[in-house]
Design a protein around this motif. Structure first.
Motif, PDB file in Angstrom:
ATOM      1  N   ARG A 205       0.766  -1.097   0.055  1.00 17.32           N
ATOM      2  CA  ARG A 205       0.038   0.076   0.057  1.00 17.32           C
ATOM      3  C   ARG A 205       0.874   1.242   0.109  1.00 17.32           C
ATOM      4  O   ARG A 205       0.248   2.344  -0.473  1.00 17.32           O
ATOM      5  N   ILE A 206       2.216   1.196   0.480  1.00 18.55           N
ATOM      6  CA  ILE A 206       3.073   2.352   0.739  1.00 18.55           C
ATOM      7  C   ILE A 206       4.117   2.372  -0.187  1.00 18.55           C
ATOM      8  O   ILE A 206       4.263   3.006  -1.247  1.00 18.55           O
ATOM      9  N   THR A 207       5.154   1.320  -0.010  1.00 22.05           N
ATOM     10  CA  THR A 207       6.335   1.205  -0.756  1.00 22.05           C
ATOM     11  C   THR A 207       6.136   1.235  -2.190  1.00 22.05           C
ATOM     12  O   THR A 207       6.873   2.019  -3.014  1.00 22.05           O
ATOM     13  N   TRP A 208       5.368   0.178  -2.516  1.00 18.56           N
ATOM     14  CA  TRP A 208       5.417  -0.136  -4.011  1.00 18.56           C
ATOM     15  C   TRP A 208       4.614   1.149  -4.758  1.00 18.56           C
ATOM     16  O   TRP A 208       5.092   1.408  -5.944  1.00 18.56           O
ATOM     17  N   PRO A 209       3.553   1.352  -4.353  1.00 16.75           N
ATOM     18  CA  PRO A 209       3.080   2.786  -5.124  1.00 16.75           C
ATOM     19  C   PRO A 209       3.924   3.866  -5.362  1.00 16.75           C
ATOM     20  O   PRO A 209       4.201   4.609  -6.221  1.00 16.75           O
ATOM     21  N   LEU A 210       4.720   4.291  -4.057  1.00 22.94           N
ATOM     22  CA  LEU A 210       5.392   5.516  -3.973  1.00 22.94           C
ATOM     23  C   LEU A 210       6.749   5.296  -4.865  1.00 22.94           C
ATOM     24  O   LEU A 210       7.299   6.335  -5.383  1.00 22.94           O
ATOM     25  N   VAL A 211       7.212   4.095  -5.050  1.00 27.93           N
ATOM     26  CA  VAL A 211       8.450   3.672  -5.643  1.00 27.93           C
ATOM     27  C   VAL A 211       8.217   3.334  -7.010  1.00 27.93           C
ATOM     28  O   VAL A 211       9.237   2.905  -7.665  1.00 27.93           O
ATOM     29  N   TRP A 212       6.871   3.188  -7.324  1.00 34.62           N
ATOM     30  CA  TRP A 212       6.566   2.966  -8.779  1.00 34.62           C
ATOM     31  C   TRP A 212       7.302   3.607  -9.990  1.00 34.62           C
ATOM     32  O   TRP A 212       7.564   3.245 -11.010  1.00 34.62           O
ATOM     33  N   PRO A 213       7.318   5.209  -9.881  1.00 30.99           N
ATOM     34  CA  PRO A 213       8.230   5.733 -10.845  1.00 30.99           C
ATOM     35  C   PRO A 213       9.389   5.362 -11.195  1.00 30.99           C
ATOM     36  O   PRO A 213       9.968   5.297 -12.267  1.00 30.99           O
ATOM     37  N   VAL A 214      10.289   5.192 -10.075  1.00 32.52           N
ATOM     38  CA  VAL A 214      11.439   4.602 -10.126  1.00 32.52           C
ATOM     39  C   VAL A 214      11.571   3.095 -10.735  1.00 32.52           C
ATOM     40  O   VAL A 214      12.223   2.862 -11.492  1.00 32.52           O
ATOM     41  N   THR A 215      10.536   2.498 -10.197  1.00 31.12           N
ATOM     42  CA  THR A 215      10.521   0.984 -10.978  1.00 31.12           C
ATOM     43  C   THR A 215      10.142   1.195 -12.568  1.00 31.12           C
ATOM     44  O   THR A 215      10.881   0.198 -13.325  1.00 31.12           O
ATOM     45  N   ALA A 216       9.333   1.893 -13.059  1.00 34.95           N
ATOM     46  CA  ALA A 216       9.173   2.234 -14.454  1.00 34.95           C
ATOM     47  C   ALA A 216      10.285   2.710 -15.146  1.00 34.95           C
ATOM     48  O   ALA A 216      10.733   2.296 -16.029  1.00 34.95           O
ATOM     49  N   LEU A 217      11.159   3.610 -14.328  1.00 36.38           N
ATOM     50  CA  LEU A 217      12.423   3.898 -15.050  1.00 36.38           C
ATOM     51  C   LEU A 217      13.396   2.701 -15.190  1.00 36.38           C
ATOM     52  O   LEU A 217      14.244   2.699 -16.203  1.00 36.38           O
ATOM     53  N   VAL A 218      13.578   1.929 -14.084  1.00 33.99           N
ATOM     54  CA  VAL A 218      14.559   0.894 -14.146  1.00 33.99           C
ATOM     55  C   VAL A 218      14.094  -0.023 -15.204  1.00 33.99           C
ATOM     56  O   VAL A 218      14.902  -0.464 -15.990  1.00 33.99           O
ATOM     57  N   LEU A 219      13.001  -0.506 -15.333  1.00 35.44           N
ATOM     58  CA  LEU A 219      12.424  -1.408 -16.272  1.00 35.44           C
ATOM     59  C   LEU A 219      12.471  -0.895 -17.841  1.00 35.44           C
ATOM     60  O   LEU A 219      13.031  -1.726 -18.607  1.00 35.44           O
ATOM     61  N   THR A 220      12.220   0.480 -17.957  1.00 36.50           N
ATOM     62  CA  THR A 220      12.850   0.960 -19.185  1.00 36.50           C
ATOM     63  C   THR A 220      14.183   0.926 -19.463  1.00 36.50           C
ATOM     64  O   THR A 220      14.631   0.643 -20.711  1.00 36.50           O
ATOM     65  N   ILE A 221      14.866   1.408 -18.649  1.00 38.93           N
ATOM     66  CA  ILE A 221      16.636   1.370 -18.877  1.00 38.93           C
ATOM     67  C   ILE A 221      17.051  -0.038 -19.103  1.00 38.93           C
ATOM     68  O   ILE A 221      17.959  -0.446 -20.018  1.00 38.93           O
ATOM     69  N   GLN A 222      16.550  -0.951 -18.435  1.00 42.50           N
ATOM     70  CA  GLN A 222      16.780  -2.395 -18.379  1.00 42.50           C
ATOM     71  C   GLN A 222      16.460  -3.079 -19.693  1.00 42.50           C
ATOM     72  O   GLN A 222      17.067  -3.590 -20.550  1.00 42.50           O
ATOM     73  N   LEU A 223      15.078  -2.469 -20.406  1.00 39.85           N
ATOM     74  CA  LEU A 223      14.591  -3.057 -21.562  1.00 39.85           C
ATOM     75  C   LEU A 223      15.668  -2.480 -22.720  1.00 39.85           C
ATOM     76  O   LEU A 223      15.932  -3.402 -23.588  1.00 39.85           O
ATOM     77  N   ILE A 224      16.034  -1.176 -22.748  1.00 41.29           N
ATOM     78  CA  ILE A 224      16.770  -0.844 -23.680  1.00 41.29           C
ATOM     79  C   ILE A 224      18.165  -1.283 -23.750  1.00 41.29           C
ATOM     80  O   ILE A 224      18.642  -1.739 -24.688  1.00 41.29           O
ATOM     81  N   ALA A 225      18.743  -1.271 -22.423  1.00 41.16           N
ATOM     82  CA  ALA A 225      20.266  -2.060 -22.338  1.00 41.16           C
ATOM     83  C   ALA A 225      20.135  -3.623 -22.897  1.00 41.16           C
ATOM     84  O   ALA A 225      21.060  -4.112 -23.449  1.00 41.16           O
ATOM     85  N   GLN A 226      19.078  -4.335 -22.401  1.00 42.88           N
ATOM     86  CA  GLN A 226      19.102  -5.978 -22.733  1.00 42.88           C
ATOM     87  C   GLN A 226      18.560  -6.114 -24.224  1.00 42.88           C
ATOM     88  O   GLN A 226      19.019  -7.149 -24.799  1.00 42.88           O
ATOM     89  N   LEU A 227      17.938  -5.228 -24.900  1.00 43.71           N
ATOM     90  CA  LEU A 227      17.996  -5.217 -26.335  1.00 43.71           C
ATOM     91  C   LEU A 227      18.827  -5.140 -27.219  1.00 43.71           C
ATOM     92  O   LEU A 227      19.206  -5.554 -28.211  1.00 43.71           O
ATOM     93  N   LYS A 228      19.871  -4.369 -26.672  1.00 43.27           N
ATOM     94  CA  LYS A 228      21.184  -4.088 -27.229  1.00 43.27           C
ATOM     95  C   LYS A 228      22.376  -5.112 -26.544  1.00 43.27           C
ATOM     96  O   LYS A 228      23.405  -4.843 -27.048  1.00 43.27           O
ATOM     97  N   ILE A 229      21.854  -6.204 -26.019  1.00 40.51           N
ATOM     98  CA  ILE A 229      22.977  -6.912 -25.604  1.00 40.51           C
ATOM     99  C   ILE A 229      23.750  -7.589 -26.621  1.00 40.51           C
ATOM    100  O   ILE A 229      23.403  -8.002 -27.853  1.00 40.51           O
ATOM    101  N   PHE A 230      25.058  -7.579 -26.447  1.00 40.10           N
ATOM    102  CA  PHE A 230      26.197  -8.042 -27.379  1.00 40.10           C
ATOM    103  C   PHE A 230      27.589  -8.561 -26.552  1.00 40.10           C
ATOM    104  O   PHE A 230      27.754  -9.737 -26.981  1.00 40.10           O
ATOM    105  N   ASP A 231      28.239  -7.693 -25.911  1.00 41.86           N
ATOM    106  CA  ASP A 231      29.205  -8.202 -25.217  1.00 41.86           C
ATOM    107  C   ASP A 231      29.424  -9.532 -24.467  1.00 41.86           C
ATOM    108  O   ASP A 231      30.143 -10.333 -24.843  1.00 41.86           O
ATOM    109  N   GLN A 232      28.355  -9.655 -23.551  1.00 46.29           N
ATOM    110  CA  GLN A 232      28.591 -11.126 -22.928  1.00 46.29           C
ATOM    111  C   GLN A 232      28.191 -12.441 -23.697  1.00 46.29           C
ATOM    112  O   GLN A 232      28.908 -13.185 -23.724  1.00 46.29           O
TER     113      GLN A 232
END
Length: 293
Positions: A205-232
């Motif tokens: 009721r508190i942590t998850w809704p209030l930290v959701w904007p950061v979660t959306a940012l992290v998910l978007t950053i990870q999606l972009i990064a992993q779509l470009k995966i190459f090195d590993q």
């Protein structure tokens, strides 16, 4: 007032101008050149003849392209959401620590993130080595007492590289989540405790809704990064069969730099570029809309 507005516009242009010029030279112009190259049969270096959409048609009908697209999607599924959830769990645990303990634990999780991919590869290649790797003590009981090469066994290749990637990149996500958690006022939790709300209810009721904007940012950053995966993927597949584990950027590298097909490589890069833009925008807007409900 007209003079004041002109002076403000001039000051803004002076401040923003260098960024616009650098961004245009290093990103916009190369992108335009890449798209134009994708409609030709040019080699990696040199001019070519205009072929229209022939490169795109050939690539979409290419079995290796479909394999690369599937492997990229599979890798995204293995990494994006698990990385985000693990980072959030670690951030919540670290956020409960105080003083030097918190700083030390945060440093331990962040240190892998600053390592170059070559060092990460060497560390984990030693850990999973068939002859003396530490991970073999865990693998052998499930493989009839015999060691197993996780990066040479096709079904285990992607999960192994995904686990290494999560270990390598979650430190940055942990920092983002900790920053979001610190913006939540402790008084909110105190009020919830007075209302007899348990930890799970406080999180839901508190942590998850209030930290959701950061979660959306992290998910978007990870999606972009992993779509470009190459090195590993490239490093761990050295010495083995690369086609069954090929990903999109590796497919582009194969076309452009190994087969000298600059036009087809540019077409594949344009397709990946469009996919990244469309998926990242749609995901971020969907996540933000969910957070505003």
């Amino acid at each position: 007032m007209i003079r004041d507005k002109r002076s403000e516009y001039l000051a803004a242009l002076v401040l923003v101008g260098p960024f616009i010029v650098i961004y245009g030279l290093l990103f916009v112009w190369p992108t335009i050149q890449m798209i134009a190259l994708s409609f030709t049969d040019a080699p990696l270096i040199g001019p070519g003849e205009w072929v229209g959409f022939e490169n795109y048609i050939d690539i979409l009908n290419h079995r290796l392209f479909r394999n690369a697209a599937w492997n990229t999607v599979y890798f995204v599924v293995l990494t994006v959401v698990p990385n985000t959830l693990i980072s959030l769990a670690i951030a919540m645990a670290v956020n409960r620590l105080k003083g030097w303990q918190q700083g030390f634990v945060m440093a331990c999780f962040f240190l892998p993130y600053i390592l170059p991919v070559s060092v990460v590869y060497l560390i984990w290649n030693w850990i999973i080595d068939v002859q003396y790797g530490l991970i073999q003590y865990v693998v052998r009981p499930f493989n009839g007492g015999e060691p197993m090469s996780l990066t040479r066994t096709i079904p285990f290749f992607m999960p192994t590289v995904a686990a290494v990637t999560i270990w390598w990149t979650l430190g940055f996500n942990v920092l983002l989540f900790i920053a979001g958690l610190r913006n939540i006022s402790p008084e909110i939790y105190e009020a919830a405790s007075l209302d007899s709300a348990g930890r799970w209810r406080q999180f839901r009721r508190i942590t998850w809704p209030l930290v959701w904007p950061v979660t959306a940012l992290v998910l978007t950053i990870q999606l972009i990064a992993q779509l470009k995966i190459f090195d590993q993927i490239y490093l761990f597949s050295i010495g083995g069969r690369q086609d069954p584990t090929i990903v999109m950027v590796q497919y582009i590298y194969k076309l452009a730099f190994q087969q000298n097909k600059g036009g087809e490589g540019a077409a594949a890069a344009t397709i990946l570029f469009a996919i990244i833009i469309i998926l990242s925008v749609l995901q971020f807007q969907a996540l933000r809309a969910r957070g505003q409900k």
